[in-house]
Write an enzyme that holds these catalytic residues in place. Sequence first.
Site, short mmCIF file in Angstrom:
data_model
loop_
_atom_site.label_atom_id
_atom_site.label_comp_id
_atom_site.label_asym_id
_atom_site.label_seq_id
_atom_site.Cartn_x
_atom_site.Cartn_y
_atom_site.Cartn_z
N ASP A 45 -25.53 -18.02 20.99
CA ASP A 45 -26.89 -18.15 21.53
C ASP A 45 -27.57 -16.90 21.25
OD1 ASP A 45 -25.13 -16.59 23.15
OD2 ASP A 45 -25.04 -18.11 24.76
N ASP A 81 -20.77 -20.04 36.62
CA ASP A 81 -21.25 -21.24 37.17
C ASP A 81 -20.85 -22.17 36.30
OD1 ASP A 81 -22.94 -21.05 34.78
OD2 ASP A 81 -24.74 -21.35 35.76
N GLU A 99 -26.27 -24.54 31.03
CA GLU A 99 -26.35 -24.37 32.18
C GLU A 99 -25.89 -25.90 33.01
OE1 GLU A 99 -26.06 -21.56 33.28
OE2 GLU A 99 -27.96 -20.31 32.87
N HIS A 119 -20.71 -22.24 32.84
CA HIS A 119 -21.57 -22.64 31.70
C HIS A 119 -20.54 -22.11 30.26
CE1 HIS A 119 -24.03 -19.04 31.99
NE2 HIS A 119 -23.09 -18.87 30.77
C1 GLP Z 1 -23.63 -15.60 28.90
C2 GLP Z 1 -23.30 -15.88 27.58
C3 GLP Z 1 -22.19 -16.58 27.66
C4 GLP Z 1 -20.74 -16.03 28.19
C5 GLP Z 1 -21.43 -15.71 29.57
C6 GLP Z 1 -20.24 -14.73 30.36
O1 GLP Z 1 -24.07 -16.44 29.77
N1 GLP Z 1 -24.35 -16.79 27.21
O2 GLP Z 1 -21.74 -17.07 26.13
O3 GLP Z 1 -19.66 -16.72 27.98
O4 GLP Z 1 -22.66 -14.95 29.59
O5 GLP Z 1 -20.49 -13.63 30.05
P1 GLP Z 1 -19.26 -12.48 30.38
O6 GLP Z 1 -18.43 -12.51 29.09
O7 GLP Z 1 -20.16 -11.14 30.41
O8 GLP Z 1 -18.89 -12.60 31.84
#
Ligand code: GLP
Length: 261
Positions: free
Chosen positions: A67, A136, A143, A138
């Site tokens: 993404d 959440d 989402e 995802h």
């Molecule tokens: C973002 C990314 C996800 C990631 C999530 C959690 O939303 N698009 O790919 O898994 O954050 O991030 P973190 O690893 O910083 O908790």
Amino acid sequence: MEIIVQETYEEMSRAAAKVVARMLNSKPNAVLGLATGSTPQGVYRELVRLHKNEGLDFSQVTSFNLDEYVGLTKDHPQSYHYFMHENLFKHVNIPPQNVYIPSGTTDNYVAFCAWYERRIEECGGIDLQLLGIGSDGHIAFNEPSSSLGSRTRIKTLARQTIADNARFFEKTEDVPIYAITMGVGTILEARSILLLANGAHKADAVVAAIEGPVTSMITASALQLHPDVICFLDRPAADKLKMLDYYQWVQAKHPGAPQGT
Ligand code: GLP
């Protein structure tokens, strides 16, 4: 799903990196699906170490990132392009032309998303997909309420995600509202998947994803439908799992387990 619980974030990261390294050693031209966020940083650090100290070779690897924020240029310090360059690509020998990351600045998102899906297919599909999980539930930026059959497209971020990711920006208002993301359906087509989660703040999302019902409200729960997922957790992220004892028992027995179990 195979659940591997490690005591610390570092151990979890090393164990997951070992799976990636094994993939590259057995298939040097593997197609990797890569993730951003704080979770996979330890895996990338370990892969860089393996490249520098043990010659782990990325020269034939192709990668597709999950993404990117809409509106951030490649050199924006909070863009996922920048993150990947800083955390992995500039330290290993992956050819720049083999690196694919969704564009946050294309003037035709629909065409770009269709092209991105096509490129994954033309490159033979993703062999190993790395994933983190949002608080959440995802995966990528799918989402809650995203279709479990969704493909690469634009998503509006949930307030929870904007709040979570605000820590990387100067102020909450700077967090982009839209992102371009692989869909749940795109992710499920990867041949194998590693889901990583660390920290107590992920424990609720982890339990919902692994032990809850398959639902679009927790898009990570769709991974229950995939035949080859390993879930690497540190102890705090695993703490609310109802079957934790069982997973650890399986993990302990694993080296001696008969083939096929
Ligand atoms: C973002 C990314 C996800 C990631 C999530 C959690 O939303 N698009 O790919 O898994 O954050 O991030 P973190 O690893 O910083 O908790």
